[in-house]
Structures are given as C-alpha cells and as structure tokens.
Design a protein around this motif. Structure first.
Motif, PDB file in Angstrom:
ATOM      1  N   ARG A 144     -14.634  -0.364  -2.311  1.00 27.05           N
ATOM      2  CA  ARG A 144     -13.933   0.904  -2.263  1.00 27.05           C
ATOM      3  C   ARG A 144     -13.626   1.246  -0.812  1.00 27.05           C
TER       4      ARG A 144
ATOM      5  N   ALA B  51      -0.633   0.993  -3.284  1.00 27.23           N
ATOM      6  CA  ALA B  51      -0.810   2.121  -4.196  1.00 27.23           C
ATOM      7  C   ALA B  51      -0.613   3.418  -3.445  1.00 27.23           C
TER       8      ALA B  51
ATOM      9  N   THR C 103      -0.697   9.358  -9.460  1.00 23.13           N
ATOM     10  CA  THR C 103      -0.958   8.108  -8.759  1.00 23.13           C
ATOM     11  C   THR C 103      -0.030   7.016  -9.269  1.00 23.13           C
ATOM     12  N   TYR C 104       0.165   5.994  -8.467  1.00 24.16           N
ATOM     13  CA  TYR C 104       1.048   4.902  -8.826  1.00 24.16           C
ATOM     14  C   TYR C 104       0.681   3.700  -7.971  1.00 24.16           C
ATOM     15  N   GLY C 105       1.092   2.515  -8.410  1.00 24.48           N
ATOM     16  CA  GLY C 105       0.745   1.310  -7.687  1.00 24.48           C
ATOM     17  C   GLY C 105       1.790   0.223  -7.815  1.00 24.48           C
TER      18      GLY C 105
ATOM     19  N   LYS D  14      -1.551  -3.614 -10.326  1.00 20.18           N
ATOM     20  CA  LYS D  14      -1.721  -2.670 -11.422  1.00 20.18           C
ATOM     21  C   LYS D  14      -2.821  -3.150 -12.368  1.00 20.18           C
ATOM     22  N   GLY D  15      -3.757  -2.245 -12.673  1.00 19.40           N
ATOM     23  CA  GLY D  15      -4.885  -2.588 -13.520  1.00 19.40           C
ATOM     24  C   GLY D  15      -6.058  -3.157 -12.755  1.00 19.40           C
TER      25      GLY D  15
ATOM     26  N   LYS E  52      -7.190   1.044  -8.011  1.00 23.18           N
ATOM     27  CA  LYS E  52      -6.944   2.435  -8.374  1.00 23.18           C
ATOM     28  C   LYS E  52      -7.091   3.328  -7.150  1.00 23.18           C
TER      29      LYS E  52
ATOM     30  N   SER F 241      -7.280   7.244  -5.486  1.00 22.98           N
ATOM     31  CA  SER F 241      -7.680   8.610  -5.810  1.00 22.98           C
ATOM     32  C   SER F 241      -7.799   9.399  -4.511  1.00 22.98           C
TER      33      SER F 241
ATOM     34  N   GLN G 292     -10.033   2.001  -4.867  1.00 23.40           N
ATOM     35  CA  GLN G 292     -11.034   1.229  -5.588  1.00 23.40           C
ATOM     36  C   GLN G 292     -10.426  -0.114  -5.958  1.00 23.40           C
TER      37      GLN G 292
END
Length: 130
Positions: A19, A49, A61-63, A68-69, A72, A74, A85
């Motif tokens: 992270r 992202a 949020t978007y990437g 993707k998947g 993440k 935040s 993350q």
C-alpha cells in the motif's frame, strides 16, 4: 502550490501486496483530484489510477485497464492522504510510482493525462521479484 510526498515502496515477491501513501500539503486537499502514475525502466510514464476531489467525502475512483481489479485507489481527506492498494503484484508492476495532483476533474472528466496534473511527488520505488 501543492507539495506531495510518497511512501510505502518496497521489494516484494510476486503475488504479494503493498500500500502506497501520498501526503499532500499547501492547498485545500479535498478539492484536488489525485492520481497515481508509474514509470518502468525504458518505458514512458503511464497513468495507473485516480480519485476525484469532493467536499466531505471522496469522489469517484477510476483506473487504467492494465491494473483494473488489481490496484485500488482511495483517499482520506482528514489526513490529506491518497493511497494505492496494490494486490497480486507481478514483475511487470516494477516501476517508480508517482503521486500527482490536479485542480480539474469531475464525474464528467476523469483526469488521466500527464498534462492534467499540475503537481508531482518525487516517486517511490516498487520492485516485484519473480
């Protein structure tokens, strides 16, 4: 002016997790769109992202399709911090990861371009061993 400091980069084995954190100072953090980019050896810097700024709560949020998947993003406006993350890391994820801030962005425009972002951190190294 916005100052950004990334941390959390490390060397991990394939399949592991990290992270990353980015702490911002100098401007109203909640109003900023925040993004993560990475640059691998011999490659161009690429978008990873992002998260749109909002009042009180985090925006959408978007990437990038490539993560993707797997990754993440935040944010915690009270701490002026954005996180990335990263799970199921692969050797191809090895790169210097950069935090960036933009004064534009909404649900109708999700910043992804290098030129969208006005402020940049110094980067943190992520190395994934096979």
């Amino acid at each position: 002016q916005v100052d950004l400091v990334e941390s959390g980069g490390a060397t991990v084995q394939a399949g592991g997790s990290l992270r990353l954190s980015c702490v911002a100072s100098g401007s109203t953090f909640s109003a900023l769109s925040m993004g993560w980019f990475r640059q691998a050896p011999g490659k161009e810097r690429e978008f990873v992202a992002g998260v749109i700024g909002s009042i009180g709560s985090a925006g959408p949020t978007y990437g990038a399709d490539s993560v993707k998947g797997q990754f993440k993003v935040s944010r915690d406006n009270a701490k002026s911090t954005v996180y990335l993350q990263m799970d199921n890391l692969k050797p191809d994820d090895t790169a210097v990861y950069y935090c960036a801030a933009a004064t534009i962005g909404s649900k109708y425009y999700l910043p992804r371009l290098i030129d969208d972002f006005e402020f940049w951190g110094q980067g943190t190294q992520v190395t994934v061993s096979s």
